[in-house]
Scaffold this motif. Structure first.
Motif, PDB file in Angstrom:
ATOM      1  N   ARG A  17       0.833  -1.210   0.000  1.00 28.52           N
ATOM      2  CA  ARG A  17       0.000   0.000   0.000  1.00 28.52           C
ATOM      3  C   ARG A  17       0.866   1.258   0.000  1.00 28.52           C
ATOM      4  O   ARG A  17       0.611   2.192  -0.759  1.00 28.52           O
ATOM      5  N   VAL A  18       1.878   1.286   0.835  1.00 31.59           N
ATOM      6  CA  VAL A  18       2.768   2.450   0.879  1.00 31.59           C
ATOM      7  C   VAL A  18       3.461   2.649  -0.467  1.00 31.59           C
ATOM      8  O   VAL A  18       3.527   3.766  -0.984  1.00 31.59           O
ATOM      9  N   ILE A  19       3.946   1.577  -1.048  1.00 31.06           N
ATOM     10  CA  ILE A  19       4.601   1.662  -2.355  1.00 31.06           C
ATOM     11  C   ILE A  19       3.626   2.209  -3.396  1.00 31.06           C
ATOM     12  O   ILE A  19       3.971   3.104  -4.174  1.00 31.06           O
ATOM     13  N   ASP A  20       2.409   1.690  -3.409  1.00 30.91           N
ATOM     14  CA  ASP A  20       1.412   2.147  -4.380  1.00 30.91           C
ATOM     15  C   ASP A  20       1.061   3.621  -4.187  1.00 30.91           C
ATOM     16  O   ASP A  20       1.020   4.391  -5.153  1.00 30.91           O
ATOM     17  N   ILE A  21       0.801   4.020  -2.969  1.00 29.21           N
ATOM     18  CA  ILE A  21       0.418   5.405  -2.680  1.00 29.21           C
ATOM     19  C   ILE A  21       1.521   6.374  -3.088  1.00 29.21           C
ATOM     20  O   ILE A  21       1.276   7.368  -3.778  1.00 29.21           O
ATOM     21  N   LYS A  34      12.962  10.713  -6.766  1.00 28.00           N
ATOM     22  CA  LYS A  34      14.213  10.182  -6.191  1.00 28.00           C
ATOM     23  C   LYS A  34      14.012   9.623  -4.780  1.00 28.00           C
ATOM     24  O   LYS A  34      14.859   8.910  -4.262  1.00 28.00           O
ATOM     25  N   PHE A  35      12.864   9.936  -4.170  1.00 31.83           N
ATOM     26  CA  PHE A  35      12.572   9.447  -2.821  1.00 31.83           C
ATOM     27  C   PHE A  35      11.835   8.107  -2.824  1.00 31.83           C
ATOM     28  O   PHE A  35      11.488   7.589  -1.758  1.00 31.83           O
ATOM     29  N   LEU A  36      11.599   7.541  -3.989  1.00 35.70           N
ATOM     30  CA  LEU A  36      10.991   6.210  -4.077  1.00 35.70           C
ATOM     31  C   LEU A  36      12.065   5.162  -3.836  1.00 35.70           C
ATOM     32  O   LEU A  36      12.544   4.499  -4.759  1.00 35.70           O
ATOM     33  N   ARG A  37      12.462   5.051  -2.601  1.00 34.23           N
ATOM     34  CA  ARG A  37      13.530   4.121  -2.195  1.00 34.23           C
ATOM     35  C   ARG A  37      13.217   3.608  -0.794  1.00 34.23           C
ATOM     36  O   ARG A  37      12.457   4.237  -0.040  1.00 34.23           O
ATOM     37  N   LEU A  50       1.308   5.053   5.259  1.00 28.14           N
ATOM     38  CA  LEU A  50       0.313   3.986   5.238  1.00 28.14           C
ATOM     39  C   LEU A  50      -1.088   4.530   5.487  1.00 28.14           C
ATOM     40  O   LEU A  50      -2.056   4.108   4.855  1.00 28.14           O
ATOM     41  N   ASN A  51      -1.204   5.482   6.378  1.00 21.73           N
ATOM     42  CA  ASN A  51      -2.514   6.033   6.750  1.00 21.73           C
ATOM     43  C   ASN A  51      -2.959   7.183   5.849  1.00 21.73           C
ATOM     44  O   ASN A  51      -4.060   7.709   6.021  1.00 21.73           O
TER      45      ASN A  51
END
Length: 68
Positions: A17-21, A34-37, A50-51
């Motif tokens: 969920r966190v990855i998708d959001i 660049k913060f997708l790590r 998550l929330n």
């Protein structure tokens, strides 16, 4: 970091969920993609991510076919 969050009781579905959001929110933004790590997604702000309410994807030129 994943092991730490898992040890806190978060599930595989929570990680997805966190990855998708955050992917929808940041992927097409050069300032933020660049913060997708792991360090960012699964760090201290994991639970806030998550929330977070899922937003609508921002439309970009690539989403349209102007050749038609």
């Amino acid at each position: 970091m994943i092991h730490a969050r898992y040890g806190e009781g978060f599930t595989l579905e929570d990680f997805k969920r966190v990855i998708d959001i955050k992917s929808v929110e940041w992927q097409s933004d050069p300032k933020w993609n660049k913060f997708l790590r792991p360090e960012t997604l699964f760090g201290t702000k994991f639970e806030a991510y998550l929330n977070q309410q899922e937003g609508k994807k921002k439309m970009s030129e690539e989403d349209f076919n102007f050749d038609d």
